[in-house]
Design a protein around this motif. Structure first.
Motif, PDB file in Angstrom:
ATOM      1  N   ARG A 344      -4.755   7.480   2.938  1.00 55.77           N
ATOM      2  CA  ARG A 344      -5.209   7.901   4.111  1.00 55.77           C
ATOM      3  C   ARG A 344      -6.807   7.408   4.424  1.00 55.77           C
ATOM      4  NH1 ARG A 344      -2.219  13.552   3.676  1.00 55.77           N
ATOM      5  NH2 ARG A 344      -0.339  12.935   4.639  1.00 55.77           N
ATOM      6  N   SER A 345      -7.549   7.129   3.263  1.00 61.00           N
ATOM      7  CA  SER A 345      -9.047   6.904   3.483  1.00 61.00           C
ATOM      8  C   SER A 345      -9.203   5.392   3.474  1.00 61.00           C
ATOM      9  CB  SER A 345      -9.601   7.404   2.067  1.00 61.00           C
ATOM     10  OG  SER A 345      -9.452   8.811   1.982  1.00 61.00           O
ATOM     11  N   LEU A 346      -8.029   4.601   3.124  1.00 59.95           N
ATOM     12  CA  LEU A 346      -8.227   3.243   3.541  1.00 59.95           C
ATOM     13  C   LEU A 346      -8.925   2.677   4.646  1.00 59.95           C
ATOM     14  CD1 LEU A 346      -4.912   1.800   1.802  1.00 59.95           C
ATOM     15  CD2 LEU A 346      -7.212   1.759   0.707  1.00 59.95           C
ATOM     16  N   GLU A 347      -9.740   1.782   4.406  1.00 58.05           N
ATOM     17  CA  GLU A 347     -10.634   1.300   5.758  1.00 58.05           C
ATOM     18  C   GLU A 347     -10.838  -0.054   5.548  1.00 58.05           C
ATOM     19  OE1 GLU A 347     -13.857   3.265   8.682  1.00 58.05           O
ATOM     20  OE2 GLU A 347     -14.213   3.376   6.393  1.00 58.05           O
ATOM     21  N   GLY A 348     -10.296  -0.923   6.443  1.00 57.20           N
ATOM     22  CA  GLY A 348     -10.867  -2.283   6.175  1.00 57.20           C
ATOM     23  C   GLY A 348      -9.898  -3.057   5.245  1.00 57.20           C
ATOM     24  N   LYS A 349     -10.052  -4.110   4.552  1.00 61.27           N
ATOM     25  CA  LYS A 349      -9.349  -4.696   3.652  1.00 61.27           C
ATOM     26  C   LYS A 349      -9.272  -4.046   2.273  1.00 61.27           C
ATOM     27  CE  LYS A 349      -8.695  -9.442   1.500  1.00 61.27           C
ATOM     28  NZ  LYS A 349      -9.494 -10.609   1.157  1.00 61.27           N
ATOM     29  N   HIS A 377      -2.087  -3.332   5.451  1.00 57.89           N
ATOM     30  CA  HIS A 377      -2.552  -3.848   4.181  1.00 57.89           C
ATOM     31  C   HIS A 377      -2.000  -4.748   3.094  1.00 57.89           C
ATOM     32  CE1 HIS A 377      -5.073  -0.164   5.284  1.00 57.89           C
ATOM     33  NE2 HIS A 377      -6.046  -0.515   4.905  1.00 57.89           N
ATOM     34  N   PRO A 378      -1.863  -5.966   3.367  1.00 55.06           N
ATOM     35  CA  PRO A 378      -1.186  -6.602   2.725  1.00 55.06           C
ATOM     36  C   PRO A 378      -1.279  -6.930   1.113  1.00 55.06           C
ATOM     37  CG  PRO A 378      -2.345  -8.122   4.493  1.00 55.06           C
ATOM     38  CD  PRO A 378      -2.866  -6.584   4.412  1.00 55.06           C
ATOM     39  N   GLY A 379      -2.208  -6.395   0.513  1.00 54.74           N
ATOM     40  CA  GLY A 379      -2.419  -6.219  -0.911  1.00 54.74           C
ATOM     41  C   GLY A 379      -1.905  -4.968  -1.374  1.00 54.74           C
ATOM     42  N   LEU A 380      -1.234  -4.166  -0.584  1.00 59.91           N
ATOM     43  CA  LEU A 380      -0.525  -2.827  -1.112  1.00 59.91           C
ATOM     44  C   LEU A 380       1.180  -3.208  -0.787  1.00 59.91           C
ATOM     45  CD1 LEU A 380      -0.305   0.033  -2.020  1.00 59.91           C
ATOM     46  CD2 LEU A 380      -0.582   0.664   0.817  1.00 59.91           C
ATOM     47  N   THR A 381       1.752  -3.098  -2.245  1.00 61.82           N
ATOM     48  CA  THR A 381       3.312  -3.183  -2.193  1.00 61.82           C
ATOM     49  C   THR A 381       3.719  -1.827  -2.592  1.00 61.82           C
ATOM     50  OG1 THR A 381       3.038  -5.424  -2.722  1.00 61.82           O
ATOM     51  CG2 THR A 381       5.179  -4.242  -3.105  1.00 61.82           C
ATOM     52  N   VAL A 382       4.649  -1.287  -1.751  1.00 66.13           N
ATOM     53  CA  VAL A 382       5.253   0.147  -1.844  1.00 66.13           C
ATOM     54  C   VAL A 382       6.749   0.034  -2.579  1.00 66.13           C
ATOM     55  CG1 VAL A 382       5.775   2.218  -1.240  1.00 66.13           C
ATOM     56  CG2 VAL A 382       3.703   1.078  -0.314  1.00 66.13           C
TER      57      VAL A 382
END
Length: 445
Positions: A344-349, A377-382
């Protein structure tokens, strides 16, 4: 970062404790006075080591920021506090058996009984909530049946309750003080070797000074923030999210940290550590609570909008910035809480590459929200793992899904203690560096 290069700060504390304990034993060995019988002297050494461990345990729960820094978070310090208290209590057994002093004073004997009885009661009471993990399955069934007998139910009502345990736990320093004074009065080795006496005084005095600070002064130095319950949402059966609005200056925290929350409920003021699950960009604080114990089980009924709350902290060093460029996040059950704050705190890349594994019985109540964040966020895979249909998540499944050499991988875990211990052992065996394995302790009290 203190300690050896490449090692997380939390490992320097335990190593220091073991080194200090060994050094104290060597001191007693080198300074043994002539004429002291070996069994009696050994018994006095066990007593001195017990006071040393209890003194360090009192330092660990002093709430000083420097202690938290050395151990990588107050949760890790609390775990070591419990381990040292248990070990210190066990050392009292050979001390009582061996350290016979014919010239012992009546006051010293009385203090010894008070210290041993009080410390033993504290240790047993602290271990009781975890008895299920300590017994084999066949014995567990017998204990469950025994618990239903009416005398045992009465005893559970008298002893049960986190607040009651916490109130009694605050007497730890007084019991240690009784044991400390008993040693000063009755240890025959101290009369023959003043150096042993003064090292003992320095050790015990330090622990008791930290205890006095926590009980008498800490409240005047630790910042407290006034809040009010905004809403209580039932996220899933047995899982609630509580939102707290600041009435003045809000608490500033980093994602992954937790706070000590004082809530005025229908049953009175209650205090408990909770991981913060909200974003750092919000003025409010959000905590996600699972009904795991006597305090949290009744929260949906006991906490209502408009009720006051006090928040102190923040605490903890569960920080993804301490990891490598490729990270694995493993969230089991309510262990997802700190990861919710990170997401929830992710901001930008998103910096680096993250594989997030969310395991739960049934669909995760946060699946839709997490999937939405991942799309941004493409760098995040769930990876969602429903244990009802997919089976249990295993370390092999995690490593097989991550295309990176284990020594370059950082692992952050939150979830049931048994699961995390198994995963940590498997990851180390697979080649993940110990320094790159991080976990949150949310089941300490």
């Amino acid at each position: 970062m203190a300690g050896h290069p490449g090692l997380p700060v939390r490992w320097t504390g335990p190593a220091g404790i073991m080194g200090f304990s060994a050094a104290y034993a060597v001191l007693w060995y080198l300074m043994r006075p002539g004429g002291e019988a070996v069994p009696g002297y050994l018994g006095q050494l066990f007593g001195g080591e017990s006071i040393l461990l209890f003194s360090i345990a009192l330092v660990l729960i002093s709430t000083l920021p420097q202690v938290e820094h050395i151990f990588g978070g107050i949760d890790h310090a609390a775990i070591w506090h419990r381990r040292l208290a248990i070990t210190g209590s066990l050392l009292l057994v050979p001390h009582i058996q061996l350290a016979a002093n014919p010239a012992a004073t009546s006051v010293g004997k009385a203090l010894a009984v008070i210290a041993a009885t009080g410390l033993a009661a504290l240790v047993v009471w602290a271990v009781l909530p975890r008895w299920r993990t300590m017994l084999p399955a066949p014995v567990r069934r017998m204990v469950l049946d025994f618990r239903e007998a009416w005398p045992v139910r009465l005893l559970r009502r008298l002893l049960g309750g986190y607040e009651r345990w916490r109130g009694f736990h605050r007497l730890t320093g007084l019991f240690v003080a009784a044991g400390f004074l008993h040693g000063l009065l009755d240890a025959s080795a101290f009369d023959a070797v003043p150096g042993l006496r003064w090292s003992y005084v320095a050790i015990g005095g330090t622990g008791l000074a930290f205890y006095a600070y926590r009980e008498l002064l800490a409240r005047h130095f630790l910042p407290h923030h006034d809040y009010q319950v905004e809403r209580v949402d039932i996220v899933a059966p047995g899982l609630v999210e509580v939102s707290l609005l600041p009435l003045g200056r809000p608490l500033k925290f980093k994602p992954g940290q937790f706070a000590m929350i004082y809530l005025e409920t229908k049953q009175g003021w209650q205090r408990h550590p909770f991981s913060i699950s909200g974003s750092v960009r919000e003025r409010r604080i959000r905590i996600t609570v699972k009904a795991l114990g006597d305090h949290t089980a009744g929260m949906p009924d006991a906490v209502l909008p408009g009720m006051p709350a006090v928040v102190s902290g923040p605490y903890g060093r569960f920080d993804r910035d301490a990891g490598t460029g490729h990270q694995v996040w493993i969230a089991g059950g309510v262990g997802i809480t700190p990861f919710l704050s990170w997401l929830r705190s992710l901001e930008g890349k998103l910096e680096g590459t993250v594989d997030l594994f969310v395991t739960s019985s049934g669909t995760s109540p946060f699946a839709q929200e997490i999937a939405g964040i991942a799309r941004a966020h493409p760098g995040l895979t769930v990876h969602f793992v429903d244990t009802d249909t997919d089976g249990r998540l295993t370390p092999e499944m995690v490593l097989g899904s991550v295309a990176v050499e284990p020594r370059r991988l950082s692992v952050f875990m939150g979830g049931p203690d048994k699961m995390l211990r198994q995963f940590g052992k498997a990851f180390r065996a697979a080649g993940v560096r110990r320094a790159n394995i991080h976990r949150e302790y949310f089941n300490w009290r």
